[in-house]
Design a protein around this motif. Structure first.
Motif: not given
Length: 215
Positions: A15-26, A194-207
C-alpha cells in the motif's frame, strides 16, 4: 464489493502513496468508499471515544477549491529546505529516490482537484490543541485513516497520504463547514490506479532503527 486475493502481508507491504498513477478519468463509486470506511471504524481509538469523522468530497467545485489551496501549499513546501526533493542530497543512492518523490509531490500538487474522491479524516478536539504530547489525540484517528487506505488497496483502489493542505486547514474547514471542535488529520485522494505493479518500497535496514531494552 469483491476484494482481491492479496494476502495481509501483501496489502501491508504494497500500500503506497500513489500520486502519478492515479486514474483521474475513472469514477469511484461512493458505495466502495463507504465500505472501506466501515473497515476504518474497526480501528482503535483512545478510551474507545470514537471521536473520528470522515469528510468525503466528490463535488467538482469543492475539489477544485481544495486543490487550489493544496497547490499553493505544495509550491511553498517544494521551495523549503525540508522538501522531500532536497533531503539526503549528499547520498547519491537516496538522493535519486528523493528527487522522484519530489516530482510526484509536485504532480499531485498540480492535479489534486482531479481525483474523483477526496477524504479528510478528522478528530474531535473540543477546543484548542494542547501544547503537551498529542499522541493520544492523533492516535485516535491515524490508525483508522491507515485502515481505510489498506481497505482501498484490497479493493483495487489507490490513495495517497498527505498533510500539506493543513497550512490552509481553516480555509478548508470553512469550505466544508467543518466545526471549530473538529481538526483535520490528513487529506487522502482516492482513485483507481494506472497499472497494478505495486511492490514493497526500499527501506533502511531494520537494525538501523531497532533498539532493544533501551536506546
Amino acid at each position: 464489493m469483491t476484494t482481491s486475493p492479496l494476502s495481509a502481508y501483501d496489502v501491508l507491504t504494497t500500500t503506497r502513496s500513489v500520486r502519478k498513477r492515479l486514474d483521474f478519468e475513472r469514477p469511484v463509486d461512493l458505495a466502495v468508499i463507504r465500505e472501506c470506511l466501515e473497515v476504518a471504524l474497526q480501528a482503535p481509538s483512545g478510551s474507545n471515544r470514537q471521536g473520528w469523522h470522515f469528510v468525503v468530497v466528490t463535488d467538482p467545485e469543492l475539489r477544485a477549491a481544495i486543490g487550489e489551496l493544496y497547490h499553493r501549499s505544495v509550491a511553498s513546501y517544494l521551495e523549503s529546505e525540508g522538501s522531500a526533493a532536497k533531503l539526503f542530497a549528499d547520498s547519491p543512492e537516496r538522493a535519486s529516490v528523493q528527487h522522484r518523490i519530489g516530482d510526484s509531490v509536485a504532480y499531485l500538487g498540480d492535479h489534486m482537484a482531479e481525483a474523483p474522491v477526496l477524504v479528510l479524516p478528522c478528530v474531535t478536539v473540543g477546543g484548542a490543541l494542547s501544547a503537551e504530547n498529542q499522541a493520544g489525540l492523533w492516535g485516535s484517528i491515524l490508525p483508522a485513516a491507515w485502515s481505510f487506505m489498506l481497505a482501498l488497496r484490497l479493493r483495487g483502489l489507490a490513495s495517497a497520504w498527505t498533510t500539506l493542505h493543513l497550512v490552509y486547514e481553516a480555509e478548508v474547514a470553512s469550505l466544508l463547514g467543518i466545526p471549530d471542535t473538529i481538526r483535520q488529520g490528513a487529506l487522502i485522494p482516492v482513485a483507481y490506479p494506472i497499472g497494478e505493479s505495486f511492490r514493497p518500497a526500499a527501506r533502511a535496514p531494520l537494525d538501523d532503527v531497532l533498539h532493544v531494552d533501551g536506546w
